[in-house]
Design a protein around this motif. Sequence first.
Motif, short mmCIF file in Angstrom:
data_model
loop_
_atom_site.label_atom_id
_atom_site.label_comp_id
_atom_site.label_asym_id
_atom_site.label_seq_id
_atom_site.Cartn_x
_atom_site.Cartn_y
_atom_site.Cartn_z
N VAL A 108 1.00 -1.17 0.09
CA VAL A 108 0.03 0.00 0.01
C VAL A 108 0.81 1.24 0.04
CG1 VAL A 108 -0.45 0.27 2.63
CG2 VAL A 108 -2.13 0.91 0.89
N VAL A 109 2.24 1.11 0.12
CA VAL A 109 3.24 2.35 -0.21
C VAL A 109 2.91 3.41 -0.96
CG1 VAL A 109 5.54 3.15 -0.23
CG2 VAL A 109 5.00 1.24 1.40
N PRO A 110 2.62 2.89 -2.30
CA PRO A 110 2.26 3.97 -3.27
C PRO A 110 1.17 4.74 -3.07
CG PRO A 110 2.90 1.79 -4.35
CD PRO A 110 2.79 1.38 -2.98
N ALA A 111 -0.17 4.14 -2.25
CA ALA A 111 -1.13 4.82 -2.01
C ALA A 111 -0.64 6.19 -0.97
CB ALA A 111 -2.32 4.00 -1.24
N TRP A 112 -0.03 5.55 -0.12
CA TRP A 112 0.55 6.82 0.87
C TRP A 112 1.23 7.81 0.39
CZ3 TRP A 112 -2.60 6.13 4.71
CH2 TRP A 112 -2.60 5.28 5.62
N VAL A 113 2.07 7.19 -0.84
CA VAL A 113 2.77 8.50 -1.46
C VAL A 113 1.83 9.28 -2.28
CG1 VAL A 113 4.62 8.80 -3.20
CG2 VAL A 113 4.90 7.06 -1.56
N VAL A 114 1.01 8.86 -2.79
CA VAL A 114 0.03 9.70 -3.42
C VAL A 114 -0.81 10.73 -2.52
CG1 VAL A 114 -2.43 9.69 -4.80
CG2 VAL A 114 -0.73 8.12 -5.29
N GLY A 121 0.05 19.68 -2.29
CA GLY A 121 -0.41 20.60 -3.73
C GLY A 121 -0.52 19.87 -5.06
N GLU A 122 0.17 18.77 -4.96
CA GLU A 122 0.10 17.96 -6.42
C GLU A 122 -1.18 17.33 -6.59
OE1 GLU A 122 3.32 15.50 -7.22
OE2 GLU A 122 4.59 16.59 -5.96
N ARG A 123 -1.40 17.07 -7.79
CA ARG A 123 -2.94 16.59 -8.53
C ARG A 123 -2.42 15.18 -9.13
NH1 ARG A 123 -3.95 18.95 -4.76
NH2 ARG A 123 -5.16 20.56 -4.32
N PRO A 124 -2.09 13.90 -8.64
CA PRO A 124 -1.88 12.89 -9.18
C PRO A 124 -3.03 12.49 -10.50
CG PRO A 124 -1.32 12.64 -7.11
CD PRO A 124 -2.38 13.87 -7.16
N GLY A 125 -4.37 12.78 -10.32
CA GLY A 125 -5.39 12.46 -11.17
C GLY A 125 -6.46 11.28 -10.67
N PRO A 126 -7.36 11.20 -11.05
CA PRO A 126 -8.52 10.37 -11.01
C PRO A 126 -8.09 8.67 -10.57
CG PRO A 126 -9.54 11.85 -12.49
CD PRO A 126 -7.82 11.82 -12.40
N ALA A 127 -7.41 8.42 -11.53
CA ALA A 127 -7.08 7.10 -11.54
C ALA A 127 -6.15 6.63 -10.25
CB ALA A 127 -6.32 6.68 -12.64
N ALA A 128 -5.20 7.63 -9.96
CA ALA A 128 -4.48 7.63 -8.73
C ALA A 128 -5.06 7.41 -7.69
CB ALA A 128 -3.22 8.63 -8.66
N TYR A 129 -6.12 8.51 -7.35
CA TYR A 129 -6.99 8.53 -6.35
C TYR A 129 -7.92 7.36 -6.05
CZ TYR A 129 -5.87 13.34 -5.98
OH TYR A 129 -5.13 14.65 -5.92
N ALA A 130 -8.31 6.69 -7.33
CA ALA A 130 -9.01 5.26 -7.39
C ALA A 130 -8.26 4.27 -6.62
CB ALA A 130 -9.51 4.99 -8.68
N GLY A 131 -6.99 4.32 -6.99
CA GLY A 131 -5.94 3.48 -6.54
C GLY A 131 -5.74 3.77 -5.10
N VAL A 132 -5.79 4.69 -4.59
CA VAL A 132 -5.65 4.95 -2.97
C VAL A 132 -6.82 4.58 -2.66
CG1 VAL A 132 -5.62 6.78 -1.11
CG2 VAL A 132 -4.28 6.95 -3.29
N VAL A 133 -7.98 4.63 -2.80
CA VAL A 133 -9.28 4.06 -2.44
C VAL A 133 -9.08 2.41 -2.57
CG1 VAL A 133 -11.74 3.67 -2.41
CG2 VAL A 133 -10.60 5.89 -2.87
N PHE A 134 -8.78 1.87 -3.13
CA PHE A 134 -8.81 0.49 -3.52
C PHE A 134 -7.57 -0.16 -2.54
CE2 PHE A 134 -11.30 0.41 -7.38
CZ PHE A 134 -11.55 -0.90 -7.27
N GLY A 135 -6.31 0.81 -2.44
CA GLY A 135 -5.27 0.34 -1.44
C GLY A 135 -5.69 0.37 -0.10
#
Length: 341
Positions: A108-114, A121-135
């Motif tokens: 789950v480390v990549p989710a914490w990094v997002v 202040g960065e905006r990784p995008g909807p797909a990355a946020y969806a990945g955070v929710v899944f993670g």
Amino acid sequence: MTTARISGTVWAALGIVYLVWGSTYLGIRIAVETMPPFLSAGARFVVAGLLLAALLAWRHGPGVLRVTRPQLASAAVVGVLLLVGGNGLVVLAETTVPSGLAALLIAVVPAWVVVLRTAFGERPGPAAYAGVVFGLAGLALLSLPGLSGDVRIGGVLTVVAATLMWSVGSFSSSRIPMPRNPFTASAYEMLAGGVGCALVGLGRGEQRGLDLAEVSARSWTALAYLVVFGSLVAFTAYAWLLQTAPISLVATYAYVNPVVAVLLGWLVLDERLTWPIAVGGAVVVAGVWLIVRAERRPAPPEPPAPATALAPAADGGAAPRDPGAEAPPATAVSGPGTDRR
């Protein structure tokens, strides 16, 4: 680079990263069977750091190890965050947590990094946020008491704390003055992290009652494997891949390594593979896949740079930092179980 042009050497190097870094969780679990966690981690990182520094000096001359004081301090801070707070806590947790479950929690480390990137202040995008929710959903499933089998919740929470420390270290490494050579940075990170782990071990009293004659050959072999293969062989293969292979291909280790770790724990140590672990792990890996997929999308075209601008790096980007490895290049995101790394 297209798929048709990917050489057999690239696939061999990727296989090394998949198998060796995926197996480091198993190596940790076997090492701590008869070794104290933080002292064994300290020995591992100090030896690996010295070997890497010696190899660098031999190949490129002693000057390759020359860094400024701010760069040295930054490498030391990152090394402590990654290898004491991240990897050290994983080693401690694996005295009670199965290696496969630890690998899935670490994924789950990549989710914490997002999350950290968004907070700054960065905006990784909807797909990355969806990945955070899944993670995070998979993390919750894996962490619920009773669902992951007969596992102490304290060990699970220790791994979760390790992922947070590793994420902070990974995130910080790209925002502070690090040594320009990633191998040099890794050597200093390993040395600082190794000394830090040793000091924590001594503070915990791990030296009391320690009899090296009672350490099993199995644990010694696992420790040697972690130093030589996890820290040097796989790390070198990974660093070479970052410069040679498509970054989207290199980044696949982030969701292959946990699967390898689970299978090895089941095959070698007979670790239970319950349905909550399988489902929670699948959800976490799906989240990592979404994040990696979002990160590797090409950025929109920009106006031509002035003639005096420097050309971009040849590798075209950076993979997420994974967790193994003792200390992968500062442009990557790895997990604390890998020998970065």
